[in-house]
Scaffold this active site. Structure first.
Site, short mmCIF file in Angstrom:
data_model
loop_
_atom_site.label_atom_id
_atom_site.label_comp_id
_atom_site.label_asym_id
_atom_site.label_seq_id
_atom_site.Cartn_x
_atom_site.Cartn_y
_atom_site.Cartn_z
N LYS A 1 -4.39 6.55 10.66
CA LYS A 1 -3.14 5.34 9.95
C LYS A 1 -3.73 4.81 8.53
O LYS A 1 -4.72 3.75 8.35
CB LYS A 1 -3.07 4.17 10.85
N HIS B 1 1.02 -0.80 0.19
CA HIS B 1 -0.11 -0.11 0.04
C HIS B 1 0.47 1.24 -0.17
O HIS B 1 1.99 1.18 0.28
CB HIS B 1 -0.78 0.03 0.87
N HIS C 1 3.85 1.75 2.27
CA HIS C 1 5.19 0.84 1.84
C HIS C 1 5.73 1.75 0.84
O HIS C 1 7.01 2.25 1.16
CB HIS C 1 4.95 -0.54 1.69
N HIS D 1 -4.19 -1.56 15.88
CA HIS D 1 -4.92 -2.07 15.07
C HIS D 1 -5.91 -2.12 15.35
O HIS D 1 -7.01 -2.62 14.93
CB HIS D 1 -4.25 -3.56 14.98
N CYS E 1 -5.45 -3.54 20.66
CA CYS E 1 -4.31 -2.88 20.48
C CYS E 1 -4.34 -1.54 20.11
O CYS E 1 -4.60 -1.16 19.25
CB CYS E 1 -3.77 -3.28 18.89
N LYS F 1 -3.66 -1.99 6.63
CA LYS F 1 -5.01 -2.90 5.53
C LYS F 1 -5.76 -2.97 6.36
O LYS F 1 -6.62 -2.79 5.77
CB LYS F 1 -3.77 -4.43 5.50
N CYS G 1 0.51 -7.16 15.53
CA CYS G 1 1.05 -7.00 15.82
C CYS G 1 2.48 -8.30 15.52
O CYS G 1 3.99 -8.06 15.82
CB CYS G 1 1.57 -6.46 16.85
N CYS H 1 -1.33 -8.89 20.57
CA CYS H 1 -1.69 -8.76 19.48
C CYS H 1 -1.48 -9.77 18.07
O CYS H 1 -0.33 -9.81 18.24
CB CYS H 1 -1.84 -7.27 19.12
O1 ME8 Z 1 6.01 -3.41 10.06
N1 ME8 Z 1 2.55 5.25 6.93
O2 ME8 Z 1 5.82 -4.99 8.20
P1 ME8 Z 1 4.27 -3.56 7.99
C1 ME8 Z 1 3.29 5.07 6.16
N2 ME8 Z 1 7.50 -6.67 8.97
N3 ME8 Z 1 4.42 4.04 6.77
C2 ME8 Z 1 3.77 3.34 7.05
C3 ME8 Z 1 1.91 3.16 6.74
C4 ME8 Z 1 2.06 3.87 6.08
N4 ME8 Z 1 0.37 4.49 6.72
N5 ME8 Z 1 2.00 1.73 7.55
C5 ME8 Z 1 2.43 0.64 7.18
C6 ME8 Z 1 6.47 -4.41 9.37
N6 ME8 Z 1 4.40 1.55 6.92
C7 ME8 Z 1 7.70 -5.52 10.01
C8 ME8 Z 1 8.67 -4.92 9.52
S1 ME8 Z 1 11.22 -4.71 9.45
C9 ME8 Z 1 12.66 -6.29 10.68
C10 ME8 Z 1 9.73 -5.96 9.81
C11 ME8 Z 1 5.78 1.50 7.17
O3 ME8 Z 1 3.80 -4.48 6.60
C12 ME8 Z 1 5.65 0.42 8.43
O4 ME8 Z 1 5.76 1.20 9.74
O5 ME8 Z 1 3.48 -3.65 8.77
C13 ME8 Z 1 6.92 -0.25 8.71
O6 ME8 Z 1 8.20 0.56 8.62
C14 ME8 Z 1 7.05 -0.42 7.19
O7 ME8 Z 1 5.70 -0.40 6.27
C15 ME8 Z 1 6.40 -2.05 6.85
O8 ME8 Z 1 5.24 -2.32 7.59
#
Ligand code: ME8
Length: 508
Positions: free
Chosen positions: A299, A20, A23, A149, A146, A302, A131, A128
């Site tokens: 935020k 999304h 990312h 979430h 949470c 997903k 998380c 959670c």
């Molecule tokens: O947290 N705005 O994965 P993830 C900005 N697998 N950044 C965002 C966001 C948003 N709305 N939503 C998510 C994980 N992110 C773990 C990480 S690292 C060793 C393991 C950012 O798929 C989030 O903060 O939930 C994170 O840095 C990245 O996208 C991946 O999120």
């Protein structure tokens, strides 16, 4: 061995859902920093990837009636496919289901065990599953929910292997005191320090109930808690990213981990403690960016179902527009609201009407008035003075990972150059044969200014800048060329070519 290594990473995305805009934002921001450092001749290694083990992924797969590996394969491919669409210049894409990753996780954590930092115990707490994290008292929302979430937490009790995080309290306090820029920006450092201030508790290192993960070598009935498996990607990748070569000595410790604010605790507390426990050096910096918020101010995620689709944005406006918009609209390190309307507005008002227009009129006037030849005359001292130090200020901003301030500085000069066109009105000068020398100076100065701002903009909008620099006759975008030349345009004597509009007006 190349000098000046710069190892930079993004968080690795969970594959329980599709990519999304959040990312995309993290990838783009990290790419902008990586590209800038490459321009400056740093030996950059840029790592990104997917986080494929653990409960969130196993649960999502089972809900769809498929195996976790199948879900991981399908979604990892989606994340991988997004990167070239965003023009992200990563050097490797790690998947935590890579066999070599798992082997190296086992090696590092075996060392942590051998060093005496692990014991067996029982844990009970509020958990959670999204998380994959137990929440401590002050993190829990009303009604046992949470904080991220907003779903109900479950009471879980497990016999697990534990990591003695509590014994790293002092070492972490010292790290934060001696390296106050370990966590950036300062608000994030305060948060990390506040977390430590409450007193650190030991954390689960393994899960007995799960099978979807890396097996604990000294107790194969357990898999490692997904967060340690995931964090270690930053280290394991260097061992196998280049076949037949181990890049660890060249690039470890990482210079910069770029992450979002919801995973601060793992990266600023668990991660350095784990590295210390494994006798490994800790990274230089963790930069914590904010969240892209949807129009409803929440935020974008997903689980909240309010995601703005980056693919639609790419299709309508193109990759550079999306990259520019996100970097310009949201201060790096803060939250920011984004939407299609905002993207459309900045596309028109800044990319098309300011930069695009400056590029078109500069090229067109050099063609019209000088047959495409860049005049070889001294540049305008007024602009020389105003551009003085620009590239140093941009570099200084990037040194503290502040691409927002850098972009602000550059954009001021884009606007300045447009004002310069209005002030000097080359079309008037062209009517007056006695003003030929002045027209030479104006056109040469515009060419030089446009070249300079374009080099500085290259990390943000690489596709458009590459085309424009080519058309200007100065394709080299290295940073050593980013100063405004006082003696005359760098391309003096060269010819410029015509270019279709970089940011054409779109039919609405
Ligand atoms: O947290 N705005 O994965 P993830 C900005 N697998 N950044 C965002 C966001 C948003 N709305 N939503 C998510 C994980 N992110 C773990 C990480 S690292 C060793 C393991 C950012 O798929 C989030 O903060 O939930 C994170 O840095 C990245 O996208 C991946 O999120």
């Amino acid at each position: 061995m190349p000098q000046n290594p710069f190892f930079i990473t993004t968080a690795i995305a969970y594959v329980n859902g599709q990519p999304h805009l959040g990312h995309a934002y993290e990838e783009i921001a990290t790419d902008v920093i990586a590209r800038h450092m490459r321009q400056r001749g740093r030996d950059v290694f840029f790592l990104t990837g997917t986080d494929e083990h653990g409960e969130p992924v196993a649960d999502a797969a089972h809900a769809q009636g498929i195996e976790p590996q199948q879900l991981a394969d399908a979604n990892a491919a989606r994340f991988q496919a997004l990167l070239p669409q965003l023009n992200v210049s990563n050097d490797f894409f790690i998947r935590t289901t890579d066999e070599q990753h798992a082997l190296r996780v086992q090696q590092v954590l075996q060392r942590v065990y051998d060093n005496g930092h692990v014991y067996k115990g029982t844990y009970e707490g509020w958990y959670c599953p999204r998380c994959a994290d137990f929440k401590v008292e002050n993190e829990i929302l009303e009604g046992n929910r949470c904080p991220i979430h907003e779903i109900h937490l479950t009471r879980e009790q497990e016999e697990n292997w534990f990591f003695r995080l509590s014994t790293f309290q002092e070492a972490l306090e010292t790290l934060f005191e001696t390296h106050p820029d370990f966590v950036l920006p300062s608000r994030a450092l305060n948060e990390a320090q506040a977390f430590i201030g409450q007193g650190l508790q030991d954390v689960s290192l393994s899960r007995a109930k799960l099978t979807w993960g890396v097996k604990v070598p000294w107790d194969p009935g357990h898999v490692f808690y997904v967060w340690f498996d995931a964090l270690l990607n930053y280290y394991t990748a260097l061992g196998y990213a280049r076949p037949g070569e181990d890049l660890t000595d060249r690039y470890w410790p990482a210079q910069l981990h770029v992450i979002g604010k919801d995973i601060l605790k793992f990266h600023t507390i668990f991660w350095p403690a784990m590295l210390m426990a494994a006798d490994l050096p800790v990274p230089g910096h963790v930069f914590v960016h904010g969240f892209l918020l949807a129009a409803d101010g929440r935020k974008m995620s997903k689980s909240l179902g309010n995601v703005l689709d980056p693919f639609e944005a790419l299709e309508l406006y193109g990759v550079d527009a999306l990259r520019f918009y996100l970097m310009r609209e949201v201060v790096f390190g803060q939250d920011g609201g984004v939407g299609m309307d905002g993207l459309g507005n900045r596309y028109t008002s800044e990319l098309a009407n300011e930069y695009g227009n400056l590029a078109s009129r500069t090229l067109a006037m050099i063609h019209r008035y000088r047959d495409g030849f860049v005049p070889t005359v001294a540049t305008d001292p007024v602009l020389v003075a105003e551009f003085d130090g620009l590239h140093d200020r941009v570099a200084a901003a990037f040194d503290v990972f502040d691409p927002s301030t850098a972009l602000g500085e550059i954009w001021e000069k884009v606007r300045r150059l447009n004002r310069y066109v209005e002030e000097r009105a080359p079309w008037q000068l062209a009517k007056d044969p006695s003003a030929a020398a002045e027209l030479d100076q104006v056109l040469g100065s515009l060419h030089e200014g446009l070249r300079v701002v374009s080099i500085l903009l290259a990390p943000y909008i690489p596709e458009s800048v590459a085309k424009l620099l080519e058309a200007l006759g100065t394709p080299d975008s290295s940073f050593t060329n980013a100063g405004f030349s006082a003696t005359g345009p760098l391309a003096g004597g060269a010819t410029v070519s015509q270019l279709p509009p970089l940011f054409p007006r779109l039919l609405s």
